[in-house]
Design an enzyme around this catalytic site. Structure first.
Site, mmCIF file in Angstrom:
data_model
loop_
_atom_site.group_PDB
_atom_site.id
_atom_site.type_symbol
_atom_site.label_atom_id
_atom_site.label_comp_id
_atom_site.label_asym_id
_atom_site.label_seq_id
_atom_site.Cartn_x
_atom_site.Cartn_y
_atom_site.Cartn_z
ATOM 1 N N ARG A 22 0.812 -1.227 0.000
ATOM 2 C CA ARG A 22 0.000 0.000 0.000
ATOM 3 C C ARG A 22 0.838 1.266 0.000
ATOM 4 O O ARG A 22 0.374 2.333 -0.382
ATOM 5 C CB ARG A 22 -0.906 0.036 1.236
ATOM 6 C CG ARG A 22 -1.879 -1.109 1.328
ATOM 7 C CD ARG A 22 -2.531 -1.137 2.693
ATOM 8 N NE ARG A 22 -1.498 -1.382 3.709
ATOM 9 C CZ ARG A 22 -1.635 -1.158 5.010
ATOM 10 N NH1 ARG A 22 -2.772 -0.684 5.478
ATOM 11 N NH2 ARG A 22 -0.656 -1.405 5.847
ATOM 12 N N GLU A 27 6.548 7.412 11.733
ATOM 13 C CA GLU A 27 6.398 8.376 12.815
ATOM 14 C C GLU A 27 7.585 9.325 12.688
ATOM 15 O O GLU A 27 8.692 9.011 13.112
ATOM 16 C CB GLU A 27 6.412 7.640 14.152
ATOM 17 C CG GLU A 27 6.034 8.477 15.327
ATOM 18 C CD GLU A 27 5.953 7.633 16.592
ATOM 19 O OE1 GLU A 27 7.006 7.449 17.263
ATOM 20 O OE2 GLU A 27 4.852 7.146 16.896
ATOM 21 N N GLN A 45 6.045 25.747 15.390
ATOM 22 C CA GLN A 45 5.667 26.109 14.023
ATOM 23 C C GLN A 45 6.239 25.087 13.054
ATOM 24 O O GLN A 45 7.362 24.624 13.228
ATOM 25 C CB GLN A 45 6.230 27.506 13.717
ATOM 26 C CG GLN A 45 5.876 28.091 12.382
ATOM 27 C CD GLN A 45 6.390 29.532 12.286
ATOM 28 O OE1 GLN A 45 6.118 30.355 13.138
ATOM 29 N NE2 GLN A 45 7.152 29.810 11.245
ATOM 30 N N HIS A 61 20.804 30.997 6.722
ATOM 31 C CA HIS A 61 19.872 31.776 7.525
ATOM 32 C C HIS A 61 20.028 31.494 9.013
ATOM 33 O O HIS A 61 20.520 30.451 9.417
ATOM 34 C CB HIS A 61 18.426 31.451 7.119
ATOM 35 C CG HIS A 61 18.132 31.772 5.705
ATOM 36 N ND1 HIS A 61 17.112 31.171 5.008
ATOM 37 C CD2 HIS A 61 18.708 32.631 4.828
ATOM 38 C CE1 HIS A 61 17.064 31.646 3.773
ATOM 39 N NE2 HIS A 61 18.035 32.523 3.639
ATOM 40 N N LYS A 71 15.854 23.765 14.572
ATOM 41 C CA LYS A 71 15.062 23.276 13.432
ATOM 42 C C LYS A 71 15.219 21.769 13.309
ATOM 43 O O LYS A 71 16.298 21.230 13.545
ATOM 44 C CB LYS A 71 15.555 23.899 12.114
ATOM 45 C CG LYS A 71 15.457 25.393 12.038
ATOM 46 C CD LYS A 71 16.045 25.904 10.722
ATOM 47 C CE LYS A 71 15.942 27.419 10.628
ATOM 48 N NZ LYS A 71 16.514 27.917 9.370
ATOM 49 N N TYR A 131 10.076 21.704 7.843
ATOM 50 C CA TYR A 131 10.853 21.735 9.073
ATOM 51 C C TYR A 131 10.071 22.355 10.210
ATOM 52 O O TYR A 131 9.260 23.243 10.022
ATOM 53 C CB TYR A 131 12.200 22.433 8.889
ATOM 54 C CG TYR A 131 12.149 23.842 8.364
ATOM 55 C CD1 TYR A 131 12.288 24.921 9.230
ATOM 56 C CD2 TYR A 131 12.003 24.088 7.006
ATOM 57 C CE1 TYR A 131 12.261 26.221 8.744
ATOM 58 C CE2 TYR A 131 11.984 25.379 6.517
ATOM 59 C CZ TYR A 131 12.104 26.444 7.392
ATOM 60 O OH TYR A 131 12.080 27.725 6.912
ATOM 61 N N LYS A 167 17.724 38.699 -0.653
ATOM 62 C CA LYS A 167 18.289 38.681 0.705
ATOM 63 C C LYS A 167 19.560 37.841 0.749
ATOM 64 O O LYS A 167 20.578 38.265 1.309
ATOM 65 C CB LYS A 167 17.247 38.122 1.675
ATOM 66 C CG LYS A 167 17.770 37.794 3.052
ATOM 67 C CD LYS A 167 16.692 37.079 3.866
ATOM 68 C CE LYS A 167 17.275 36.309 5.000
ATOM 69 N NZ LYS A 167 16.271 35.578 5.769
ATOM 70 N N ASP A 168 19.516 36.658 0.152
ATOM 71 C CA ASP A 168 20.679 35.774 0.194
ATOM 72 C C ASP A 168 21.823 36.298 -0.665
ATOM 73 O O ASP A 168 22.992 36.140 -0.314
ATOM 74 C CB ASP A 168 20.286 34.354 -0.212
ATOM 75 C CG ASP A 168 19.378 33.694 0.827
ATOM 76 O OD1 ASP A 168 19.303 34.192 1.966
ATOM 77 O OD2 ASP A 168 18.740 32.692 0.484
#
Length: 185
Positions: A22, A27, A45, A61, A71, A131, A167-168
């Site tokens: 299937r 987890e 978040q 970053h 993270k 993340y 920005k980068d």
């Protein structure tokens, strides 16, 4: 399941996948499993990015204290090369980087603690990265360091120039950057 890297506190997590005809079940995060491994985080978040082109580079970053973020990074479509750079003042591995391929196939995740720069480059088109972070996004604390800083000598797997955000592209070199992590708890 948990594998240390050569940089203290930077950890690879390989969740088990249980598959049959299937598909599979996995987890991908368990508070109990992480706490049993001495890795307690209060994730607040979940973020999800999609990069259309291979060679899209996002990073390096960070989010400065008091809104610094840990993270837990995984790639759920395609492949990326994920990089973390230790910028914790006083760390014996300060300035060192670690890179790992994360993919939908290998199912590995990288736990990036607070006090690290983080970035990745997509190795395939339509790569998706998801993340968890333990502090909400704060534009006032958001920052970046140049991905191509010779002082870091990160061997990005690129064929040509990367696709970058404004920005980068404008991020300062490490020598021109004021490290905000000195007051980190």
């Amino acid at each position: 399941m948990f594998e240390p890297t050569d940089i203290p506190d930077l950890t690879i997590f390989r969740p088990k996948r249980h598959g049959d005809a299937r598909g599979f079940f996995s987890e991908v995060w368990s508070r109990a499993a992480f706490e049993a491994a001495g890795l307690a985080f209060d994730w607040v978040q979940d973020n999800h990015s999609r990069s259309a082109e291979a060679g899209t580079l996002r990073g390096l970053h960070y989010q400065a204290p008091p809104m610094a973020q840990a993270k837990l990074v995984r790639c759920t479509a395609g492949r990326i090369w994920d990089v973390a750079v230790d910028v914790r003042p006083g760390s014996p591995t300060h300035g060192r980087h670690f890179g790992i391929e994360l993919s939908a196939e290998n199912w590995a995740q990288l736990l990036v603690p607070r006090g690290f720069l983080h970035g990745f480059v997509t190795l395939t088109p339509d790569a998706e990265v998801q993340y968890k972070v333990d502090a909400p996004y704060s534009p006032e604390h958001d920052g970046a360091v140049a991905w191509d800083d010779p002082a870091l000598a990160i061997p990005w797997p690129l064929d040509g120039a990367p696709v970058l955000s404004a920005k980068d592209a404008a991020a300062p070199k490490l020598a021109d950057w004021s490290n905000p992590f000195g007051d980190m708890p």
